[in-house]
Design a protein around this motif. Structure first.
Motif, mmCIF file in Angstrom:
data_model
loop_
_atom_site.group_PDB
_atom_site.id
_atom_site.type_symbol
_atom_site.label_atom_id
_atom_site.label_comp_id
_atom_site.label_asym_id
_atom_site.label_seq_id
_atom_site.Cartn_x
_atom_site.Cartn_y
_atom_site.Cartn_z
ATOM 1 N N GLU A 1 37.047 36.348 44.504
ATOM 2 C CA GLU A 1 37.948 36.009 43.395
ATOM 3 C C GLU A 1 38.042 34.499 43.201
ATOM 4 O O GLU A 1 38.097 34.017 42.071
ATOM 5 N N ARG A 2 38.071 33.757 44.322
ATOM 6 C CA ARG A 2 38.181 32.301 44.234
ATOM 7 C C ARG A 2 36.904 31.667 43.690
ATOM 8 O O ARG A 2 36.960 30.676 42.983
ATOM 9 N N MET A 3 35.747 32.240 44.018
ATOM 10 C CA MET A 3 34.483 31.603 43.631
ATOM 11 C C MET A 3 33.904 32.120 42.321
ATOM 12 O O MET A 3 33.041 31.471 41.741
ATOM 13 N N ASP A 4 34.361 33.265 41.844
ATOM 14 C CA ASP A 4 33.760 33.891 40.671
ATOM 15 C C ASP A 4 34.852 34.266 39.667
ATOM 16 O O ASP A 4 35.611 35.199 39.892
ATOM 17 N N PRO A 5 34.913 33.558 38.527
ATOM 18 C CA PRO A 5 35.984 33.833 37.565
ATOM 19 C C PRO A 5 35.936 35.221 36.929
ATOM 20 O O PRO A 5 36.926 35.660 36.340
ATOM 21 N N SER A 6 34.821 35.938 37.051
ATOM 22 C CA SER A 6 34.767 37.292 36.491
ATOM 23 C C SER A 6 35.457 38.312 37.398
ATOM 24 O O SER A 6 35.693 39.446 36.996
ATOM 25 N N CYS A 7 35.783 37.909 38.619
ATOM 26 C CA CYS A 7 36.434 38.811 39.575
ATOM 27 C C CYS A 7 37.944 38.749 39.399
ATOM 28 O O CYS A 7 38.537 37.671 39.421
#
Length: 188
Positions: A25-31
Motif C-alpha cells: 500500500e505504501r509503495m503502490d498507489p493502486s493498492c
C-alpha cells in the motif's frame, strides 16, 4: 477504462505496519485496503458485504490480494456475488489461506467454515508456506485445486505475515504483477 485497482484484503486482526500488504500500500498507489468494521471476531457474511460494496463501487477492474482468512472470504463471496461484480475481478492472489476447521483457528470468527471448494470465476494464484501453523501444505494445495488456482509453494515462510519479515516481498509482488497483466477475467 481506468487503471486496475488492487484491493488489499487482510486476514484476522488486520495487517500491521510490517506486513507485506501494508508495504505494498505504501509503495503502490493502486493498492487500497478494504477496511472491515470488525477485525478480531468477524462474521464472514459481514466481510463479504463490505467486499461486495467495494467491488460494486469500482470504476473498472480490480485484482484482489488476500491474506489468511480473507482467502476463505473470497471463496464465500464468489458464491453469492452478482455476475457483474465478479466480472470486475481480473484475478486474485490468495496468500496463506488459513483452515478455519483446524484446531489452531481462533474461535471468535464465524461463518468462514466450511471453506467453499468450488472453482473461482476468475484467475487465481494460491501461495502457501511449508511451515504455516494455520494450514497444512496439503490443505492449501487442496484449496488451490478446488478453486482452479495456480499453486505456489513459497518455502518455509510461516504464515507469510509480519512475523515472516518479508518487507515488500518482491516475490509476491511479481505474482501480483502477473495477475494485473493477465487478460481480464470473465465469469463462466
Amino acid at each position: 477504462m481506468s487503471e486496475v485497482a488492487t484491493l488489499i484484503l487482510p486476514g484476522l486482526g488486520d495487517s500491521g505496519p510490517e506486513h507485506w500488504q501494508t508495504y505494498w500500500e505504501r509503495m503502490d498507489p493502486s493498492c487500497r485496503r478494504v477496511h472491515q468494521a470488525e477485525w478480531d471476531a468477524p462474521r464472514c457474511v459481514d466481510w463479504a458485504a463490505v467486499l461486495d460494496t467495494t467491488v460494486a463501487a469500482l470504476d473498472g477492474e480490480a485484482v484482489l490480494v488476500t491474506h489468511s482468512s480473507s482467502c476463505a472470504l473470497v471463496a464465500h463471496w464468489a458464491r453469492t456475488a452478482a455476475p457483474e461484480h465478479l466480472a470486475r475481478i481480473r484475478g486474485a492472489l490468495l496468500v496463506a489461506p488459513s483452515d478455519p476447521e483446524a484446531p489452531v483457528y481462533p474461535p471468535e470468527p464465524t461463518g468462514f467454515a466450511p471453506v467453499p471448494m468450488e472453482r473461482l470465476p476468475f484467475p487465481t494464484i494460491v501461495v502457501a508456506s511449508t511451515d504455516d501453523e494455520y494450514v497444512t501444505l496439503d490443505q492449501a494445495r487442496a484449496y488451490a485445486h478446488a478453486w482452479g488456482s495456480e499453486f505456489v509453494n513459497a518455502g518455509a515462510l510461516g504464515h507469510i505475515n509480519s512475523a515472516s519479515g518479508l518487507g515488500e516481498w518482491p516475490f509476491g509482488y511479481a505474482l501480483l504483477q502477473r495477475l494485473r497483466a493477465g487478460p481480464a477475467a470473465r465469469p463462466g
